[in-house]
Enzyme design. Structure first.
Site, short mmCIF file in Angstrom:
data_model
loop_
_atom_site.label_atom_id
_atom_site.label_comp_id
_atom_site.label_asym_id
_atom_site.label_seq_id
_atom_site.Cartn_x
_atom_site.Cartn_y
_atom_site.Cartn_z
N THR A 174 0.85 -1.19 0.00
CA THR A 174 0.00 0.00 0.00
C THR A 174 0.88 1.24 0.00
O THR A 174 1.97 1.22 0.56
CB THR A 174 -0.87 -0.05 1.27
OG1 THR A 174 -1.74 -1.15 1.14
CG2 THR A 174 -1.64 1.21 1.49
N THR A 225 -0.42 1.33 6.79
CA THR A 225 -0.28 0.16 5.95
C THR A 225 -0.15 -1.06 6.84
O THR A 225 0.52 -1.00 7.88
CB THR A 225 0.94 0.24 5.01
OG1 THR A 225 1.06 -1.02 4.33
CG2 THR A 225 2.24 0.54 5.75
N1 ASP Z 1 -3.90 -2.13 4.59
C1 ASP Z 1 -4.08 -2.81 3.33
C2 ASP Z 1 -5.32 -3.66 3.39
O1 ASP Z 1 -5.56 -4.30 4.38
C3 ASP Z 1 -2.93 -3.66 2.94
C4 ASP Z 1 -1.60 -3.00 2.95
O2 ASP Z 1 -1.36 -2.08 3.72
O3 ASP Z 1 -0.74 -3.44 2.15
O4 ASP Z 1 -6.01 -3.74 2.41
#
Ligand code: ASP
Length: 307
Positions: A174, A225
């Site tokens: 992300t 993230t």
């Molecule tokens: N937070 C994101 C999700 O759960 C994933 C990520 O941070 O890579 O969709």
């Protein structure tokens, strides 16, 4: 007021052995270029909102990260993306989820914030809104990367979901940006392709105001993230702001309570980037690494780190 800018490109269990020096360099270069994009706005008196939107747009256009081009595959072999943006001055926000083929989901989130009476749009309705506002779309091929396809195929027949930088080659990817501009305004933006092999219209924290993204001129701007389910349940971004507002904690203290204590106790892996109303920056994570970078007017070096 002196500007500050911080960015992330995801957190996770990255193994140093998996990351070749060439690949590591590519990540550093991409983060550095993204910082330059945002810094350019801030140096020239641009708004924190523009800085975070265009920094995130840059990261969405790089296929190294799990957002925009380079988004992970869901179980159906499609890319479903989400993004959100928030203005600390007005507390206006825009968010979008479950969208396919939109080139820059963060551009759509900003357009929802500015042009619509709503905060949060999803799916076909959001795509129709994007078409009305001439937001660019790309075909499936644009979003395809072999590496992400291999990640999906490795677990497609199971119920597992993975964060795209976790395990071997998988980590969260992300992207996000937080900024304080010269007028003292804060803004935050986050964009993601979510989790590899996700099903049933699963959505994460990245598009949820208060969970993955939050900005308030009274406190801070945060972009998260990590494992979205935990970030949603812990309302991470808003919780950090609340600890600052109601308990008078510094940004760093509040971030550590939430990321290194509360989240860890629940089993939630990930991290946050934050900037407070005085330009202090926090890059706090409980995983092995987090792709991250920062710069500020007081210390105008472009710093990028992975581990
Ligand atoms: N937070 C994101 C999700 O759960 C994933 C990520 O941070 O890579 O969709």
């Amino acid at each position: 007021m002196a500007y500050s800018l911080a960015i992330h490109g995801g957190a996770g269990t990255m193994s140093r052995a998996q990351l070749t020096p060439e690949k590591e360099l590519l990540y550093h270069k991409a983060l550095e270029n993204a910082l330059k994009v945002g810094e350019d706005y801030l140096i020239n008196g641009g708004s924190a909102l523009d800085a975070v939107e265009f920094t995130v747009r840059y990261l969405e256009n790089v296929d190294l990260f799990n957002a925009g081009k380079g988004s992970v595959f869901g179980n159906d072999g499609k890319h479903e993306m989400e993004a959100s943006i928030m203005c600390g001055r007005t507390l206006n926000a825009g968010a979008v989820a479950g969208i396919k083929n939109v080139k820059n989901p963060i551009q759509l989130a900003r357009t929802i914030m500015v042009e619509s009476e709503y905060v949060y749009l999803h799916g076909i309705g959001a795509e129709n809104f994007a078409k009305n506002y001439h937001i660019p779309f790309e075909d499936d091929f644009y979003f395809f990367t072999q590496e992400r396809f291999n990640q999906l195929n490795a677990i497609r027949d199971s119920d597992k979901v993975i964060l795209d930088h976790t395990d071997v080659d998988y980590k969260f990817g992300t992207v996000g940006a937080v900024a304080l501009d010269k007028l003292g305004n804060l803004a935050s933006a986050t964009s993601t392709g979510g989790l590899t092999n996700k099903k049933y219209g699963r959505l994460g924290d990245s598009s949820i105001i208060g969970a993955g993204t939050y900005a308030n001129n009274a406190t801070c701007a945060i972009s998260c993230t990590g494992y979205g389910e935990y970030f949603i349940r812990s309302v991470v971004a808003h919780d950090i702001s609340c600890l600052m507002e109601y308990k008078n904690m510094s940004l760093q203290e509040a971030s550590e309570v939430v990321v290194k204590d509360k989240l860890v106790k629940m089993g939630g892996e990930g991290g946050i980037i934050g900037v407070d109303k005085n330009g202090n920056i926090s890059l706090t994570f409980n995983t092995e690494g987090m792709y991250r970078g920062y710069t500020s007017e007081k210390n105008p070096k472009l710093v990028t780190k992975i581990f």
